[in-house]
Write an enzyme that holds these catalytic residues in place. Structure first.
Site, mmCIF file in Angstrom:
data_model
loop_
_atom_site.group_PDB
_atom_site.id
_atom_site.type_symbol
_atom_site.label_atom_id
_atom_site.label_comp_id
_atom_site.label_asym_id
_atom_site.label_seq_id
_atom_site.Cartn_x
_atom_site.Cartn_y
_atom_site.Cartn_z
ATOM 1 C CG ASN A 209 -0.260 -0.060 2.492
ATOM 2 O OD1 ASN A 209 0.445 0.868 2.851
ATOM 3 N ND2 ASN A 209 -0.406 -1.173 3.216
ATOM 4 N N PRO A 304 -3.367 -11.405 10.456
ATOM 5 C CG PRO A 304 -1.378 -11.689 11.614
ATOM 6 C CD PRO A 304 -2.008 -11.927 10.278
ATOM 7 C CE LYS A 342 -8.802 -2.416 13.689
ATOM 8 N NZ LYS A 342 -7.868 -3.110 12.821
HETATM 9 O O1 C5P Z 1 -8.887 -2.038 10.331
HETATM 10 P P1 C5P Z 1 -8.005 -0.920 9.926
HETATM 11 O O2 C5P Z 1 -6.873 -1.360 9.051
HETATM 12 O O3 C5P Z 1 -8.695 0.264 9.348
HETATM 13 O O4 C5P Z 1 -7.374 -0.412 11.323
HETATM 14 C C1 C5P Z 1 -6.337 0.475 11.357
HETATM 15 C C2 C5P Z 1 -5.560 0.281 12.634
HETATM 16 O O5 C5P Z 1 -5.369 -1.096 12.895
HETATM 17 C C3 C5P Z 1 -4.170 0.874 12.555
HETATM 18 O O6 C5P Z 1 -3.787 1.252 13.855
HETATM 19 C C4 C5P Z 1 -3.347 -0.309 12.069
HETATM 20 O O7 C5P Z 1 -1.991 -0.162 12.445
HETATM 21 C C5 C5P Z 1 -4.004 -1.458 12.782
HETATM 22 N N1 C5P Z 1 -3.961 -2.735 12.080
HETATM 23 C C6 C5P Z 1 -3.171 -3.746 12.575
HETATM 24 N N2 C5P Z 1 -3.180 -4.976 11.965
HETATM 25 C C7 C5P Z 1 -3.944 -5.197 10.891
HETATM 26 C C8 C5P Z 1 -4.751 -4.179 10.368
HETATM 27 C C9 C5P Z 1 -4.725 -2.953 10.976
HETATM 28 O O8 C5P Z 1 -2.465 -3.521 13.553
HETATM 29 N N3 C5P Z 1 -3.924 -6.392 10.317
#
Ligand code: C5P
Length: 409
Positions: A209, A304, A342
């Site tokens: 990304n 994960p 989360k």
């Molecule tokens: O679910 P999303 O990607 O939008 O959430 C963003 C947050 O979750 C950020 O803090 C990102 O670092 C964390 N994240 C993570 N592991 C993942 C996906 C997102 O720690 N697999």
């Protein structure tokens, strides 16, 4: 502000030594007593007469000076101070400190001391960036030495970059911060994730990304500046490792999770990485070929969730877990929902719609969602966002907020 503080100033060899009479003046203006040790190298750039005039005290130069040893032994010299400040600190003295050498009065006093030591490095940019100097700095930091600067700018040698000694006023401020708790996160361990992850499709291709890692790296540096011991777990980025931060390089989400788990326990976790949600279910062991038999199917598997894993209840859960929410619409609404989903304590929501230029750019606009509401921060550089978030974390931690993340204020 430095009233009654006794500073042993060790001046080593470097052109920045010409600033030390001014540094002494600034320290004395603030109430400090300053005594100087001048190395042979330092004496090439500033005279003992000049330092003696501004300190109003004898300047110590020779380890084997019998008169000095009877009046003031080198052990006593280092013990008779509240702090030892090495400014300018040459690459040579940093190497000797890291190696425990005691070859002259300055290094002997530094080895003999049981007092806090601060160094203000000054050297050519390449000497500063050399792996040996950086390793020495890491060693010294790990032993509790405070490093002030160096600053970036034009250098006496005609080059440009980091290596200039911090200005006397900034060094004086660092001493004030030191004596008055300018390092509120001292003794705390902060874990920060940053950058994208790369999920291999085959040995040469990957899913990635647009994250640059600028925000996560800035947060790690800012937490370290407030005294925290910081472990930064970063995906592939083109940024330099922040100075003073233990940086672990990973590629995939699963590697990132493993490195984070390995780094625990931590008091604070900030997940700023743009972790890939999906990886290929089976990365091909060899480069995939266009064999004319149609398009290959890309089966995906879920990665994960590192943030959710770190935030899950358990004995190793950091007391404060901060996540990021990169959104392109309804930024705050999605962030509030994400906080709950989360299980983290705070969410920094940022608008990454293409017109904001957040991804890869230097600016960021953050809405901080905490247990007690939403703070709308103005557009700032990512460095400023890092500093503000680190200060916000320090305020929270020192206010003794509880592990649920409910704000004390
Ligand atoms: O679910 P999303 O990607 O939008 O959430 C963003 C947050 O979750 C950020 O803090 C990102 O670092 C964390 N994240 C993570 N592991 C993942 C996906 C997102 O720690 N697999």
């Amino acid at each position: 502000m430095l009233s009654g503080k006794r500073i042993l100033l060790i001046v080593t060899g470097g052109i920045a030594a010409y600033k030390t009479p001014d540094l002494v003046r600034r320290l004395r203006e603030r109430g400090a007593q300053v005594r100087c040790v001048l190395t042979a190298g330092g004496a090439q750039f500033v005279t003992p007469l000049a330092l003696g005039a501004v300190t109003g005290d004898k300047v110590y130069q020779d380890l084997f000076d019998l008169t000095d040893e009877q009046e003031m032994g080198h052990i006593q010299l280092s013990r008779d101070a509240d702090v030892i400040l090495v400014a300018p600190a040459s690459a040579d003295v940093l190497a000797k400190m890291a190696g425990g050498l005691a070859t002259d009065l300055a290094t002997t006093a530094l080895l003999a001391t049981d007092k806090p030591v601060m160094v203000a490095p000054a050297m050519n940019v390449r000497m500063w960036q050399h792996a040996a100097t950086q390793a020495n700095i890491e060693t010294l930091k790990s032993r509790g030495v405070t490093v002030i600067g160096p600053e970036e700018g034009d250098m006496a040698c005609g080059e440009f970059g980091p290596g200039r000694m911090s200005e006397p006023l900034d060094i004086a401020q660092a001493l004030i911060d030191f004596f008055h708790g300018g390092q509120p996160l001292r003794g705390k361990h902060a874990l920060v994730t940053s950058g994208p992850t790369h999920e291999p499709i085959d040995p040469v291709r990957y899913i990635a990304n647009r994250s640059s890692g600028k925000q996560g790296h800035a947060i790690a540096a800012a937490l370290a500046a407030l005294g925290a011991r910081v472990t930064l777990v970063t995906g592939p980025v083109t940024l330099k490792d922040p100075i003073g931060v233990a940086t672990v390089h990973v590629e995939t989400a699963r590697d990132m999770l493993a490195a984070c788990t390995e780094a625990l326990p931590a008091d604070i976790a900030v997940c700023a990485a743009a972790v890939a949600d999906w990886r290929t279910a089976d990365a091909a062991p060899e480069k995939m070929k266009k064999d004319g038999k149609g398009l290959p199917a890309l089966a995906l598997a879920e990665n994960p969730d590192i943030l959710a894993t770190l935030a899950a209840p358990g004995k190793n859960r950091p007391a404060l877990v901060v996540g990021f929410a990169a959104e392109t619409e309804n930024v705050v609404g999605h962030a509030v929902a994400k906080l709950k989903k989360k299980g983290c304590d705070w969410i920094c929501a940022n608008d990454v719609s293409p017109e904001t230029g957040t991804f890869g750019g230097d600016m960021n606009r953050v809405h901080l969602v905490t247990g007690s509401g939403v703070e709308d921060w103005p557009p700032q550089t990512k460095t400023q966002v890092g500093e503000r978030l680190a200060q916000r974390i320090a305020d929270h931690v020192t206010a003794g907020a509880d592990a649920t993340g409910a704000d004390a204020e």
